[in-house]
Each structure stands twice: as C-alpha cells, then as structure tokens.
Design a protein around this motif. Structure first.
Motif, mmCIF file in Angstrom:
data_model
loop_
_atom_site.group_PDB
_atom_site.id
_atom_site.type_symbol
_atom_site.label_atom_id
_atom_site.label_comp_id
_atom_site.label_asym_id
_atom_site.label_seq_id
_atom_site.Cartn_x
_atom_site.Cartn_y
_atom_site.Cartn_z
ATOM 1 N N ALA A 1 20.683 -41.801 -15.718
ATOM 2 C CA ALA A 1 20.042 -43.081 -15.439
ATOM 3 C C ALA A 1 20.965 -44.027 -14.707
ATOM 4 N N ASP A 2 22.291 -43.840 -14.885
ATOM 5 C CA ASP A 2 23.243 -44.753 -14.260
ATOM 6 C C ASP A 2 23.289 -44.598 -12.747
ATOM 7 N N ILE A 3 22.913 -43.429 -12.250
ATOM 8 C CA ILE A 3 23.010 -43.206 -10.804
ATOM 9 C C ILE A 3 21.677 -43.371 -10.107
ATOM 10 N N LEU A 4 20.644 -43.777 -10.850
ATOM 11 C CA LEU A 4 19.331 -43.958 -10.249
ATOM 12 C C LEU A 4 19.329 -45.172 -9.331
ATOM 13 N N PRO A 5 18.803 -45.057 -8.097
ATOM 14 C CA PRO A 5 18.724 -46.221 -7.206
ATOM 15 C C PRO A 5 17.874 -47.316 -7.823
ATOM 16 N N ASP A 6 18.160 -48.570 -7.432
ATOM 17 C CA ASP A 6 17.421 -49.704 -7.961
ATOM 18 C C ASP A 6 15.958 -49.663 -7.565
ATOM 19 N N ARG A 7 15.696 -49.160 -6.338
ATOM 20 C CA ARG A 7 14.319 -49.103 -5.855
ATOM 21 C C ARG A 7 14.005 -47.679 -5.454
ATOM 22 N N PRO A 8 12.770 -47.212 -5.695
ATOM 23 C CA PRO A 8 12.407 -45.860 -5.304
ATOM 24 C C PRO A 8 12.591 -45.668 -3.808
ATOM 25 N N GLY A 9 13.226 -44.562 -3.431
ATOM 26 C CA GLY A 9 13.413 -44.257 -2.017
ATOM 27 C C GLY A 9 14.680 -44.781 -1.437
ATOM 28 N N SER A 10 15.441 -45.677 -2.161
ATOM 29 C CA SER A 10 16.685 -46.219 -1.633
ATOM 30 C C SER A 10 17.853 -45.386 -2.110
ATOM 31 N N GLY A 11 18.930 -45.430 -1.357
ATOM 32 C CA GLY A 11 20.139 -44.740 -1.771
ATOM 33 C C GLY A 11 20.168 -43.269 -1.410
ATOM 34 N N TRP A 12 19.171 -42.775 -0.702
ATOM 35 C CA TRP A 12 19.128 -41.362 -0.346
ATOM 36 C C TRP A 12 19.539 -41.196 1.118
ATOM 37 N N GLY A 13 20.162 -40.050 1.423
ATOM 38 C CA GLY A 13 20.566 -39.776 2.797
ATOM 39 C C GLY A 13 19.358 -39.559 3.690
ATOM 40 N N HIS A 14 19.510 -39.911 4.952
ATOM 41 C CA HIS A 14 18.393 -39.764 5.898
ATOM 42 C C HIS A 14 18.039 -38.302 6.138
ATOM 43 N N LYS A 15 18.993 -37.420 5.903
ATOM 44 C CA LYS A 15 18.748 -36.002 6.155
ATOM 45 C C LYS A 15 18.290 -35.261 4.902
ATOM 46 N N THR A 16 18.125 -35.981 3.800
ATOM 47 C CA THR A 16 17.644 -35.342 2.581
ATOM 48 C C THR A 16 16.195 -34.911 2.764
ATOM 49 N N GLU A 17 15.889 -33.685 2.387
ATOM 50 C CA GLU A 17 14.535 -33.166 2.525
ATOM 51 C C GLU A 17 13.584 -34.002 1.660
ATOM 52 N N HIS A 18 12.415 -34.312 2.198
ATOM 53 C CA HIS A 18 11.498 -35.229 1.516
ATOM 54 C C HIS A 18 11.080 -34.699 0.149
#
Length: 377
Positions: free
Chosen positions: A2-19
């Motif tokens: 839970a500590d590494i979960l982004p504050d908002r859904p969809g944020s904090g992920w790399g642009h090249k991460t598979e959807h």
C-alpha cells in the motif's frame, strides 16, 4: 504494498508500461488498501468481474498470476509444406517459375470449404514474414568473376610488392615512385528539374528524381600510392591519347621527371592494354615502367579506392547544370584531397593472396565444372 500505491489511479506508471499490466497492478494495489471490488472497478475503469478475477489469481499465484495464461491460439491456415513451396518459389527467378506471384489455398469442400479457401489466400505480408523469419532475401544477388588469368599469381604479386615498396625482391629507392592510374568513365551532368532542398531538422537533403541529361565526361586519374597525391583531368571520352596526356601531365613534373623509375599500375583497359601500351609509355618517358594487374582484378588498383571517395563525397548527389560544373567540382575536390590526404592503409599482402588462392583451389576441387582454367602455381 500500500505504501507504493500512486496517489491517483494511472499516475506514477512508466509511459512504456503495457496497459493491461498496469490495470492488473492497479487492481491488486487498490485491493491492498482495502478497497471493495465495486470501488476498484469504478476507479480503474473495468468490470467488477475483472476485478474479482485478478484479485483471485493474485491471491492464488502471486505476481505470476497477473500474467496471461498460455493459449492454444488460432490454428495455422497454411501447412509447413506450403510455406516451403513458397520459399522455394521465392528463390527462383520469375522467368524460371513461369509466373510473377502464387496463391495457395487450403483444400476443402462445400460452401464452408470455399469460404476457408477464400480466407486462406496467401497474402504479401505472409510471404514477407516467412522470408524474414528464415532470413531469405531472394531479391538480393551478388555477381562475381572466377579467376581465369593463368598468370594471376605473379601479376598480383608484383602489384602487392610495389605497394610494399619492393620490386623483384629489392626494396625501392627514395627516387622510385609507384603510380596507380585509371579512368572513371561516364560521369554525367544531371540537371534536376526542381531545385535540391537543403537538409533540415530530422530531414535529409531532398534531391528531385527527374533530371535532364547534360552529357558525360571521363575523369582520368593518376594516384601516387605512397605520397597520396592525385593528378587528374577530364576528357570527353577515353582512348589512348587522353591516357598518354595523363602520363605527360605526371611525368613532366618533379620528382617524377628525374626519378630513377616510376611504376605505373594499370588494369587491362583498352587505352593501356598489352605490350604495345608498355612500349608507348617507355617511348614517352624512358624511366616509366608499366605494370598490369591480372585480368578482372581491378580491385588490386588503389586508384579505385580514390574513385569510390570521389563518387561518395565529390559527385553525389549528382546535380549539375552542365559538364563544366562537373569538371570544376572534380578539380576542386582534387585540390582539397591533396591538401589533407594520407596514403591508404593497404592490408592485402601476398600471404592473403596465397590464402585466397587456396580457398579458390578448394572450391574448384569441389566444383570442377565452374572453372576450366587452373591457376598458375
């Protein structure tokens, strides 16, 4: 987690991460924060059944449960035999195959079979994929000439010895020079129908393809192998007189005029072929010695390397208004080259020559029909 979960859904992920990998990870991370399946479905933007599926698989298998399971996949429409037939056909010339293209169908009967045959027509992309996977490139070819000159070994050895500053086993003196000479024929003046566009940011120079022909000329060149000095001039065509004019251009100036010997390495072109050419050279310059490369061995002539440099850096892209502009470009390039050039680092020696002949001898022994003339010992 839970500590590494982004504050908002969809944020904090790399642009090249598979959807889909991102969605599954968000489901698991939101679940680690205690969110309900319905809340996760809303925030991630998926159906609640999808949330249940990935929470359940993660609980059973951990991170491996978030990967796709192996699937059987769609059955292949073509057999291995059909793929082999296409590859064999691609390796033939169109004239040999008797057709320009081929369409293979899957056998079947009835309306369903006809629909299958229609869907299974071989597409160009399928052919490209098959050939690319097998690294076959049947549209490419290389031409070659088998050595048939019975005097290849001694002729080539003389040329290579001169490059190493040796003649008949004796080192050349300080007043002996080696000249490599030839003609670069049919240099055209191509006047483009539209102006050439200069290169820009992330854009190469653009040269219009259609052009008007403004004639062609021949560039006769003598290259001092060890001094890296070029002597050249342009003529409308090539024959004995223009080549002898090149000889006079070089031999009339120092240090060649007073040199002990000046060796002229040439191929077997019509303007300097045979004993008659050697006699003409000696008559014009008594201290000149004509040395021929073996037949079909112009690659032993170092001036061909200079011609390659001229073609890439002096002539291309060919965009000239007339032949006078071509001549001016060649003279200007020659001046710049003489100001900065260094001798070519020629690395092909007599030992390499012997290795080449040994490989050719082995090839001839395995394929005797490809050569009717044996190389001289």
């Amino acid at each position: 987690m839970a500590d590494i979960l982004p504050d908002r859904p969809g944020s904090g992920w790399g642009h090249k991460t598979e959807h889909r990998a991102r969605v599954r990870a968000q489901i698991v991370l939101w679940a680690a924060r205690g969110r309900s399946n319905a809340r996760i479905a809303v925030e991630v933007g998926v159906h609640v059944d999808t949330v249940r599926t990935w929470r359940s698989r993660f609980a059973d298998l951990g991170l491996q449960g978030l990967a796709d399971r192996k699937r059987q996949g769609r059955p292949t429409a073509f057999t291995a035999l059909q793929a082999a037939q296409v590859k064999a056909l691609a390796c033939q010339l169109p004239a040999e195959a008797g057709r320009a293209a081929v369409a293979l169908v899957v056998p079947g009967a009835g309306p369903r079979g006809r629909r299958a045959r229609h869907r299974a027509l071989l597409s160009a992309s399928t052919v490209r994929r098959w050939l690319d996977q097998d690294a076959l490139k049947p549209w490419q070819h290389r031409s070659w000439i088998f050595i048939t000159d019975p005097g290849f070994r001694p002729k080539a050895e003389r040329v290579l010895d001169l490059y190493a500053r040796t003649w008949d086993g004796t080192p050349l003196g300080a007043d002996e020079y080696v000249i490599s000479a030839d003609e670069k024929t049919s240099i055209q003046a191509r006047c483009r129908c539209h102006p050439t566009l200069a290169p820009g940011q992330a854009r190469a120079m653009r040269v219009n393809h259609p052009y008007k022909r403004g004639g062609a000329l021949t560039y006769l060149t003598a290259y001092d192998v060890h001094q890296a000095t070029v002597f050249g001039h342009c003529e409308p065509t090539t024959c004995i007189a223009p080549f002898m004019a090149l000889v006079a251009q070089v031999m009339s100036q120092e240090p060649y005029a007073s040199a002990k010997r000046v060796f002229w390495i040439v191929d077997n072109g019509s303007s300097h072929r045979g004993k008659a050419a050697a006699d003409r050279l000696v008559a014009a310059s008594p201290n000149a010695v004509l040395v021929h490369t073996p037949v079909h061995a112009s690659w032993l002539n170092q001036v061909e390397i200079y011609f390659s440099v001229v073609q890439r850096k002096g002539v291309a892209p060919n965009d000239f208004t007339d032949l006078a502009q071509v001549g001016d470009r060649l003279r200007a390039f020659e001046d710049r080259y003489n100001a900065t050039a260094q001798p070519f680092q020629w690395k092909f020696t007599t030992s390499d020559l012997d290795d080449l002949r040994a490989r050719l001898d082995r090839h001839t022994a395995d394929h005797p029909e490809e050569s009717s003339v044996a190389l001289a010992a």
